[in-house]
Write a protein that holds these residues in place. Structure first.
Motif, short mmCIF file in Angstrom:
data_model
loop_
_atom_site.label_atom_id
_atom_site.label_comp_id
_atom_site.label_asym_id
_atom_site.label_seq_id
_atom_site.Cartn_x
_atom_site.Cartn_y
_atom_site.Cartn_z
N ARG A 54 0.83 -1.21 0.00
CA ARG A 54 0.00 0.00 0.00
C ARG A 54 0.87 1.26 0.00
N GLU A 55 1.92 1.24 0.82
CA GLU A 55 2.80 2.41 0.89
C GLU A 55 3.45 2.68 -0.46
N ILE A 56 3.89 1.62 -1.13
CA ILE A 56 4.55 1.80 -2.43
C ILE A 56 3.54 2.31 -3.46
N VAL A 70 10.23 5.94 -5.67
CA VAL A 70 9.60 4.62 -5.71
C VAL A 70 10.67 3.53 -5.62
N PHE A 71 11.76 3.70 -6.38
CA PHE A 71 12.84 2.71 -6.35
C PHE A 71 13.42 2.58 -4.93
N LEU A 89 18.45 -2.19 -8.02
CA LEU A 89 17.53 -2.18 -9.15
C LEU A 89 18.31 -1.79 -10.41
N TRP A 90 18.14 -2.57 -11.47
CA TRP A 90 18.89 -2.39 -12.71
C TRP A 90 17.93 -2.18 -13.87
N LEU A 91 18.29 -1.29 -14.80
CA LEU A 91 17.47 -0.99 -15.96
C LEU A 91 18.28 -1.13 -17.25
N ASN A 104 20.33 1.39 -5.18
CA ASN A 104 20.70 0.24 -4.36
C ASN A 104 20.60 0.59 -2.89
N MET A 105 20.31 -0.43 -2.10
CA MET A 105 20.25 -0.34 -0.64
C MET A 105 21.12 -1.45 -0.09
N THR A 106 22.08 -1.09 0.76
CA THR A 106 23.00 -2.11 1.26
C THR A 106 23.41 -1.79 2.68
N ILE A 107 23.83 -2.83 3.41
CA ILE A 107 24.46 -2.64 4.70
C ILE A 107 25.96 -2.57 4.48
#
Length: 344
Positions: A54-56, A70-71, A89-91, A104-107
């Protein structure tokens, strides 16, 4: 069997039949408690995923001309809900020659600086799982990356990063639009722990939402410089997205309390008139299994569960056939309301 219960004594003294029966009863209760806890965790997980969706959707409706928020939202929730160390995410480029990382999201992981040097993949790089997922438009799950031949023999240029970072389990889901892949979402874990079917399905859901965001943004940019008629179409698109979000939320709430047919009838009727307080001629059914308590005291837990499942399946089918409005079930007890909101 889910486990076992094993009381013991320090002296040689046999357990009586009553004591054995008592232990079996406690074991049955422990099994019920375990099942209740499992179902509760499943409900919590499902609710969390529905809330993330829902949030997205709301972010999509608010970011019509910019996919980046959004990404970021998709990758943040994808990484958290799948317990991953990294999500990106790749396009595919406009000329379809390269595959580029756009978010990208990373630790904190060793060798993360090498990720920055590999933000592009030529579409001719046939041994790349990213390119393979996009080219074949299918989801890839690699339980152990180090078992891949190209990394095991040390011949690939990314081998050093894979070994330094500890990158092990990977899932890649394509972004599908118009029957072809326009990119992909990749998630990996640092430890050897394969992704479950639920996590793979979650990645595919987020990939679909990312594709929707991209398509919405492209359409918005194409229409932005048009006439007032086009602007009116934009407003209509926004309204439809908002209506879809509202209907998804409404349907989700209704299905928690009403049978699917009733929830669909309420949504199809439009408005909340059917849910307001009103008078109606209804029939109420109360039912339970005669002698069920005594049966449970002597039956095995598996036998008790099988009887309950058979009973509720048969009664549920009958109630659905006769347009049950609301039904509540506790153990072997059933209360069902007929005649409202579906005529009976």
């Amino acid at each position: 069997p889910l486990g076992e219960m094993s009381p013991d004594r320090h002296e040689k003294r046999a357990f009586t039949a009553d004591e054995i029966a008592m232990v079996e009863t406690f074991a049955a209760q422990a099994g019920i408690a375990n099942e209740n806890a499992r179902q509760f965790r499943e409900v919590q997980t499902r609710l969390e995923r529905e809330r993330a969706s829902r949030e997205i959707l709301q972010i999509i409706s608010q970011s019509r001309d910019d996919e980046r928020p959004v990404f970021d939202a998709i990758l943040d929730r994808a990484r958290r809900l799948s317990d991953s160390s990294h999500a990106s995410l790749w396009l595919v480029s406009d000329d379809e020659q390269t595959l580029a990382c756009v978010a990208n999201m990373t630790i904190d992981i060793p060798g993360v600086d090498q990720i920055e040097r590999r933000l592009y993949r030529p579409m001719t790089e046939h041994d790349s799982q990213l390119v393979q997922s996009v080219r074949d438009a299918r989801t890839l799950h690699i339980p152990d990356l180090l078992l891949e031949r190209r990394f095991a023999d040390g011949s690939h240029d990314a081998t050093e990063f894979v070994h330094r970072s500890g990158m092990r389990s990977v899932v890649i889901a394509p972004l599908l639009s118009g029957g072809r892949a326009i990119g992909c979402i990749m998630m990996f874990r640092l430890e050897l722990r394969h992704f479950s079917e639920e996590h793979i399905a979650l990645a595919e859901t987020f990939a679909a939402q990312a594709a929707i965001a991209i398509e919405n943004a492209r359409q918005f940019r194409a229409l932005e410089a048009s006439t007032e008629e086009v602007q009116a179409l934009n407003a209509g698109l926004e309204a439809r997205v908002a209506d879809q979000v509202t209907e998804l939320e409404r349907m989700g709430r209704l299905k928690r309390f009403l049978p699917p047919a009733v929830a669909q009838a309420v949504v199809s009727a439009g408005g909340d008139g059917m849910l307001k307080s009103h008078r109606a001629l209804i029939g109420i059914l109360f039912a339970d299994i005669r002698g069920f308590t005594q049966f449970c005291e002597s039956a095995e837990p598996e036998e008790t569960i099988e009887v309950l499942q058979t009973y509720h399946e048969a009664m549920g089918a009958l109630m659905r056939d006769h347009n049950v409005g609301v039904d509540q079930r506790v153990g072997d007890g059933i209360m069902a309301i007929f005649g409202d909101p579906l005529p009976c």
